[in-house]
Design an enzyme around this catalytic site. Structure first.
Site, PDB file in Angstrom:
ATOM      1  N   PHE A 525       0.758  -1.112  -0.018  1.00  0.00           N
ATOM      2  CA  PHE A 525       0.134  -0.025  -0.086  1.00  0.00           C
ATOM      3  C   PHE A 525       0.825   1.245   0.070  1.00  0.00           C
ATOM      4  CE2 PHE A 525      -2.537  -3.138   2.179  1.00  0.00           C
ATOM      5  CZ  PHE A 525      -3.566  -3.098   1.664  1.00  0.00           C
ATOM      6  N   ASP A 526       0.631   2.318  -0.963  1.00  0.00           N
ATOM      7  CA  ASP A 526       1.131   3.454  -0.642  1.00  0.00           C
ATOM      8  C   ASP A 526       0.306   3.939   0.620  1.00  0.00           C
ATOM      9  OD1 ASP A 526       2.542   5.960  -1.503  1.00  0.00           O
ATOM     10  OD2 ASP A 526       0.618   6.707  -1.776  1.00  0.00           O
ATOM     11  N   LYS A 527       1.127   5.041   1.180  1.00  0.00           N
ATOM     12  CA  LYS A 527       0.702   5.446   2.555  1.00  0.00           C
ATOM     13  C   LYS A 527      -0.409   6.537   2.345  1.00  0.00           C
ATOM     14  CE  LYS A 527       2.732   8.464   5.319  1.00  0.00           C
ATOM     15  NZ  LYS A 527       2.051   9.454   5.239  1.00  0.00           N
ATOM     16  N   THR A 530      -4.112   6.450   0.560  1.00  0.00           N
ATOM     17  CA  THR A 530      -4.407   5.217   0.341  1.00  0.00           C
ATOM     18  C   THR A 530      -4.770   4.694   1.732  1.00  0.00           C
ATOM     19  OG1 THR A 530      -2.978   4.895  -1.430  1.00  0.00           O
ATOM     20  CG2 THR A 530      -3.943   2.987  -0.386  1.00  0.00           C
TER      21      THR A 530
END
Length: 835
Positions: A525-527, A530
């Site tokens: 996951f991108d932070k 997201t």
């Protein structure tokens, strides 16, 4: 390997020179990671030709459309050297027919790829110098397939220096071309036959009526033998009509398909005088496949229903009065009036009125979204994708209890709904890995069956039986071994899965992503945006030494207002509110972004640096004071993103910002673990301490911070080499990392054209909780594909020895067609999938 092993791609790259080099390097690395790509390299420019990207690949394993999407993700575009069309067509009744038509198209000079869905559409990639759309349409007409022109071609508008004007010459050309295309297909309209689209089913029923009548007369009456025989002949005609037509088409392509095997078996039964059994065979075969066609139409209708969500007309306000026009006539900048409980006719932004809009038809959101007008419509129209969700609306969604006035930002053919329908249609033509395997298996299996049948013809040499018995057994084996269920096992599940996903606000780009998503073991996951809301806010302002808070904020905001980064906008917004009444912000200039570290600018003749602590180890000037560094570290350990500010040689202090984790993040991750995702990783450009703090709050046990854009790509590549991994991001900034994942998943894609084009899977709503639905549906699809393969192969494994040992043609074809229908209806269960 297919003989089309090499293509040279002239590509248009970004303008910045170093970005061009970086784009080419990444694109080459990405392509070489695809299964089926043997080599990718750059051909140097010559006096006559620009530089080209040369790709050696096996089209059985990787499609040209995948290469096209890879180029888009890297910021490049394929030139118009290659044509790309996706046409809705009439005349494809089942998988075998679609495969034959695609094979015929691939034989046309200049056609690189051609794939057809179970009942359409057709996707064709071709070289424009060698063929054109007119030629391709002509080939389709030869195969009794007609391109469906659902809507007239739209008028192109030309922007001239003096303003937007409509070119009447372009209008005339478009109308002339439309008339020409319609005229081309005149008299070739394919409805399936004399009884319309259900002709195949009606012919199958008539075959059953005549075979039953012939058998009853032959068994229970004393009528002359010619009467029942006439019934059997009619049953042969109606049952074998479509089978013979498809067999002839496939034979002309040099292929022996299932239709051919059935015709041979029916002819063999006639040679033996077993007219009743031959007629029964053709009846059951034609009935099974017409029912298959009818059942698969349910999945197609689920997709077609998406296209019908947008209204046909809109009420537009022009010249001070309201008029009702076709949605195709709406122009960008028009203002449409949408009353209570009406469907919204176009993508746009709200300029007047407030209401709650049901966006479930497009985004899958179960709760209506409140909408309100923008402050400055003209400014907002310059970049509508940057607007917040409360200002944007989409075609096909349903207005609530308040009237709205909406400025159109996209024409009907370019709306989010239209693009989704187009992309889903294109996705139907993308084969999944399992489907590619079964196609290759069939190419070997069918000739092997014919070889076995030839051997069985001579069984009477070995076994004490008449030739007629050996011949009958061989025909029964021919029926038993025909892999009808295998041919439809995967396409039926993929079509149903893609249709169900689309109805739930998830766009899946074909069978490959659908299968891969169902077998994932890891997700990255991108932070920002997201796992977090993507709406950072300033939480801490800590001046250093004798510096005032006002001076720190004013200096920071003066520089950051030159940036469009979300953190920059948050600081400027906070500073303007805090400094209200203290005068306007000072002016800064010579702004420069230092990738992954911070920014640099000049203010009152002094250099100003704003960024991470790492930045001040790389630039000239005094080192970062230990006590200021400790303040930054304390903030980061509490989940803050920090901005340290220095003007000239003086450090002004540190500002802490926090992006709130999504409320649904922790629950979403728990549900993903329940679905079997064993490893979940957060990747971020933020400091490792910030990444760890956010990971703890959302329940992740692995976070990787301090990552530059290239580092994110390398992280995904390393994870992919260990296991199947998906990358979840916004589909724009994360596109290179998503491209290197097994599956790239974009959130909030309804608001981003780039995300729609480049993602393998697009969550239309900006809601993380839709991810378990997508993963769960894909896992269910994978299970159903496996079940279908076991059913189809298991039936062949049972019937072949059974027919060798004496099972007749009638029972064999009944089991055979029964398994085909079981496979199709098993796949249709996906349409009712619930989380």
């Amino acid at each position: 390997m297919n003989d089309k092993l090499r293509i040279d791609l002239p590509i248009v790259l970004p303008d910045v020179p170093d970005r061009r080099d970086d784009c080419v390097r990444r694109l080459v690395e990405l392509l070489e990671d695809y299964d089926g790509v043997e080599r990718a390299h750059v051909l140097a420019a010559t006096d006559d030709e620009p530089a080209k990207l040369c790709v050696h690949f096996d089209p059985d394993l990787v499609s040209l459309s995948h290469i096209r999407i890879a180029a888009l993700r890297m910021g490049a575009q394929l030139t118009d050297h290659f044509g790309h069309v996706v046409w809705e067509v009439e005349g494809l009744y089942h998988r075998r027919r679609a495969r034959t038509v695609a094979e015929r198209l691939r034989r046309d000079p200049g056609v690189m790829e051609a794939e057809a869905g179970t009942h359409g559409p057709i996707r064709i990639e071709f070289v424009r110098e060698k063929t054109d759309e007119r030629t391709l349409r002509s080939v389709l007409r030869e195969m009794n397939v007609r391109v469906v022109e659902k809507k007239p071609l739209e008028v192109r508008r030309v922007e001239e220096p003096g303003g937007a004007v409509e070119d009447e010459a372009e209008r005339a050309i478009d109308h002339a071309r439309q008339h020409e295309l319609e005229h081309e297909d005149e008299g070739e309209h394919v409805h399936g036959g004399v009884f319309g689209e259900h002709t195949e089913l009606i012919f199958a029923i008539l075959s059953g009526v005549f075979v039953t009548t012939g058998w009853l007369l032959d068994t229970f009456t004393e009528v002359a033998g010619g009467v029942p025989f006439a019934g059997y002949l009619l049953a042969y005609f109606f049952g074998g009509y479509y089978t013979l037509r498809e067999a002839m088409d496939s034979i002309r392509m040099g292929r022996f398909e299932i239709d051919f095997l059935m015709l041979v078996a029916a002819a063999g039964a006639a040679v033996l005088g077993e007219w009743a059994e031959g007629a029964l065979l053709l009846f059951l075969f034609s009935l099974g496949h017409s029912l298959e066609h009818f059942a698969m139409g349910r999945a197609r209708r689920a997709i077609e229903a998406l296209a019908e969500m947008a209204p046909d007309t809109a009420v537009v306000r022009r010249n001070g009065r309201e008029e009702e026009v076709s949605v195709e006539e709406l122009r960008v900048g028009d203002v449409v009036v949408v009353r209570t409980n009406e469907r919204i006719p176009a993508d746009g932004l709200v300029v007047k009125g407030e209401s709650a809009v049901n966006q479930a038809p497009v985004t899958g959101e179960s709760v209506p979204v409140d909408k309100q007008p923008v402050d400055d419509p003209d400014a907002a129209a310059q970049n509508p994708e940057a607007l917040a969700a409360e200002h944007r609306v989409f075609a096909g969604t349903i207005n609530g209890s308040g009237a709205l006035e909406i400025m159109v930002t996209k024409r009907s053919s370019e709306s989010t709904l239209a693009r989704v329908v187009k992309l889903i249609a294109e996705a139907e033509t993308e084969k999944s890995p399992t489907q590619r395997f079964t196609d290759r298996f069939e190419r070997v299996f069918v000739p092997a069956v014919l070889g076995l049948v030839v051997l069985l013809f001579f069984a009477w040499f070995v076994v004490d039986e008449p030739f007629s018995a050996s011949f009958y057994r061989a025909m029964a084996v021919l029926v038993a071994a025909s892999p009808c269920a295998l041919a439809i096992a995967t396409p039926s599940a993929v079509l149903s899965g893609v249709a169900r996903a689309g109805r739930g606000g998830v766009l899946v780009k074909g069978g490959g992503p659908l299968e891969n998503l169902g077998t994932l073991s890891a997700i990255a996951f991108d932070k920002t945006g997201t796992l977090t809301e993507g709406k950072p806010r300033v939480t801490d302002v800590q001046p250093y030494g004798s510096i005032s808070e006002e001076d720190l904020l004013a200096t920071t905001a003066a520089v950051e207002k030159l940036s469009d980064h979300p953190l920059a906008r948050a600081v400027v917004r906070f500073a303007v509110e805090r400094l209200e009444g203290s005068g306007s912000l000072p002016e800064a200039g010579d702004f420069e972004s230092i990738t992954g570290r911070g920014v640099r600018a000049r203010m009152d003749g002094e250099a100003v640096y704003i960024g991470k602590d790492d930045l001040f180890e790389e630039v000239d000037g005094p080192r970062l004071p230990d006590d200021l560094l400790r303040s930054a570290v304390d903030l980061e350990e509490n989940g803050r993103t920090t901005m340290i500010v220095r003007r000239g040689d003086q450090y002004l202090g540190v500002i802490g910002l926090m992006d709130t984790p999504r409320d649904a993040a922790a629950e979403t991750l728990r549900r993903l673990r329940d679905l079997g995702i064993r490893r979940m990783v957060m990747i971020s450009g933020d400091n490792q301490r910030v990444a760890d703090a956010v990971a703890r709050r959302v329940g992740l046990d692995e976070a990787r911070g301090d990552l530059m854009p290239d580092d994110k790509v390398e992280t995904i590549r390393s994870l992919r080499h260990e296991e199947k991994v998906a990358m979840v991001g916004d589909g724009v900034n994360d596109a290179p990392a998503m491209a290197n994942a097994t599956v790239g998943i974009a959130m909030g894609a309804a608001g981003s054209d780039v995300a729609l084009e480049t993602a393998d899977v697009a969550l239309m709503a900006d809601r993380l909780e839709h991810l378990p639905f997508a993963v769960g549906l894909s896992r269910r699809t994978s299970r159903i594909i496996r079940q279908n393969l076991w059913i189809s192969l298991g039936m062949v494994a049972f019937l072949v020895p059974a027919t060798i040992l004496g099972l007749g043609i009638g029972p064999a074809v009944a089991f055979h067609e029964g398994s085909t229908l079981v496979v199709v209806f098993n796949a249709l269960r996906l349409l009712a999938y619930r989380v």
